[in-house]
Every structure is written in C-alpha cells, then in structure tokens.
Design a protein around this motif. Structure first.
Motif, short mmCIF file in Angstrom:
data_model
loop_
_atom_site.label_atom_id
_atom_site.label_comp_id
_atom_site.label_asym_id
_atom_site.label_seq_id
_atom_site.Cartn_x
_atom_site.Cartn_y
_atom_site.Cartn_z
N CYS A 19 -1.30 0.79 7.38
CA CYS A 19 -1.64 0.63 5.57
C CYS A 19 -3.16 -0.60 5.97
O CYS A 19 -2.09 -1.68 6.69
N THR A 20 -3.51 -0.92 4.59
CA THR A 20 -4.83 -2.31 4.85
C THR A 20 -4.17 -2.76 2.93
O THR A 20 -3.85 -1.65 2.53
N SER A 21 -4.99 -3.65 3.42
CA SER A 21 -4.82 -4.15 1.86
C SER A 21 -5.24 -4.36 0.90
O SER A 21 -6.47 -3.95 1.17
N GLY A 22 -5.09 -4.16 -0.49
CA GLY A 22 -5.88 -4.27 -1.26
C GLY A 22 -6.62 -5.11 -2.11
O GLY A 22 -5.86 -6.63 -1.71
N LEU A 47 4.54 6.76 -6.76
CA LEU A 47 4.85 6.45 -5.72
C LEU A 47 5.93 7.32 -4.78
O LEU A 47 6.80 8.63 -5.18
N ALA A 48 5.99 7.67 -3.27
CA ALA A 48 6.45 8.18 -2.62
C ALA A 48 6.45 8.05 -1.89
O ALA A 48 5.93 6.23 -0.83
N ALA A 49 7.38 7.67 -0.77
CA ALA A 49 7.60 7.31 0.89
C ALA A 49 5.77 7.59 1.40
O ALA A 49 6.18 8.36 1.87
N GLY A 50 5.99 6.39 2.23
CA GLY A 50 4.94 6.60 3.48
C GLY A 50 3.33 5.91 2.66
O GLY A 50 2.19 6.07 3.06
N VAL A 51 3.75 5.95 0.80
CA VAL A 51 2.12 5.36 0.58
C VAL A 51 1.93 4.30 0.70
O VAL A 51 3.01 3.23 0.86
N SER A 72 0.49 -5.05 -12.16
CA SER A 72 -0.21 -4.15 -11.68
C SER A 72 0.07 -3.70 -9.76
O SER A 72 0.45 -4.15 -8.98
N LEU A 73 -0.26 -2.44 -9.59
CA LEU A 73 0.05 -1.95 -8.01
C LEU A 73 -1.47 -1.29 -7.97
O LEU A 73 -1.80 -0.10 -8.45
N ALA A 74 -1.76 -1.62 -6.10
CA ALA A 74 -2.56 -0.63 -5.62
C ALA A 74 -1.98 0.52 -4.84
O ALA A 74 -1.29 -0.22 -3.96
N LEU A 75 -2.51 1.53 -5.26
CA LEU A 75 -1.82 2.94 -3.95
C LEU A 75 -2.62 3.44 -3.21
O LEU A 75 -3.59 3.69 -4.06
N SER A 76 -2.61 3.42 -1.82
CA SER A 76 -3.41 3.91 -1.06
C SER A 76 -2.78 4.72 0.45
O SER A 76 -1.53 4.44 0.26
N GLU A 77 -3.72 6.32 0.48
CA GLU A 77 -2.86 6.43 2.10
C GLU A 77 -3.76 6.28 3.14
O GLU A 77 -4.43 5.05 3.03
N ALA A 78 -2.09 5.60 4.07
CA ALA A 78 -2.58 5.16 5.15
C ALA A 78 -3.48 5.58 5.58
O ALA A 78 -3.95 6.73 5.65
N GLY A 79 -4.13 5.21 6.89
CA GLY A 79 -4.90 5.22 7.72
C GLY A 79 -5.25 5.63 9.11
O GLY A 79 -3.87 5.11 9.08
N ASP A 80 -5.90 5.56 10.06
CA ASP A 80 -5.89 5.85 11.43
C ASP A 80 -5.20 4.96 11.60
O ASP A 80 -4.17 4.06 12.85
#
Length: 93
Positions: A76-79, A44-48, A65-73
C-alpha cells in the motif's frame, strides 16, 4: 481543478488551517492520474489499502473520508497527497 492550460493545471489547494489558495501544477507523460468515485462500506474488505482523513476525538479517530486502493507490487502507498498519519499507530503510511 479551476483551469487547464497545456501541461499546467490550476487547483484550489487547502492547507491544514482551512485556508485555500490557487496552486499551479505541472503534468507530463509520466504523471499518473486517478479518478475518485463514490462508494459504500461494502467496498471495504481485507487486503484493501485505506487512507483515512478526519480528526481525533479523544482516543478515537472519526473519519470524514476514506481513500481505497489496491495494493501494488510494493504494498500500500499513501493517498490524499501522499501524507500518512505519523505518530498515530506507529506507521507513516
């Protein structure tokens, strides 16, 4: 996933009431696949981007549970199947 046959995969889908049923899903060359990995809170980090699954206990949300992802163009989109948490915090993502 319970079976793979050509461009069809069979999954055991869980509904909101806890019941499960087999569901066939078609895939093709445009299908995006992701991989899930175990992680610790150090991921977990700012911007994730984060999508949480769990339940409310009073005014607090207890994540199971958590779903972590990098932001796209486009941010963020839903998981978890593309569902956000409408009505909790204002956004639908």
């Amino acid at each position: 996933m319970t079976a793979v046959a050509g461009t069809t995969i069979t999954i055991e889908a869980a509904s909101m009431d806890g019941t499960t049923a087999e569901q066939e899903v078609s895939v093709d060359d445009a299908t995006v696949f992701t991989r899930t990995e175990a992680a610790t809170s150090e991921a977990l980090a700012a911007g994730v981007c984060v999508v949480a699954m769990g339940e409310y206990a009073g005014e607090q949300y207890a994540a199971s549970s958590l779903a972590l992802s990098e932001a796209g163009d486009e941010g963020c989109t839903s998981g978890f199947g593309g569902r956000g948490m409408p009505g909790r915090g204002g956004d639908d993502a």
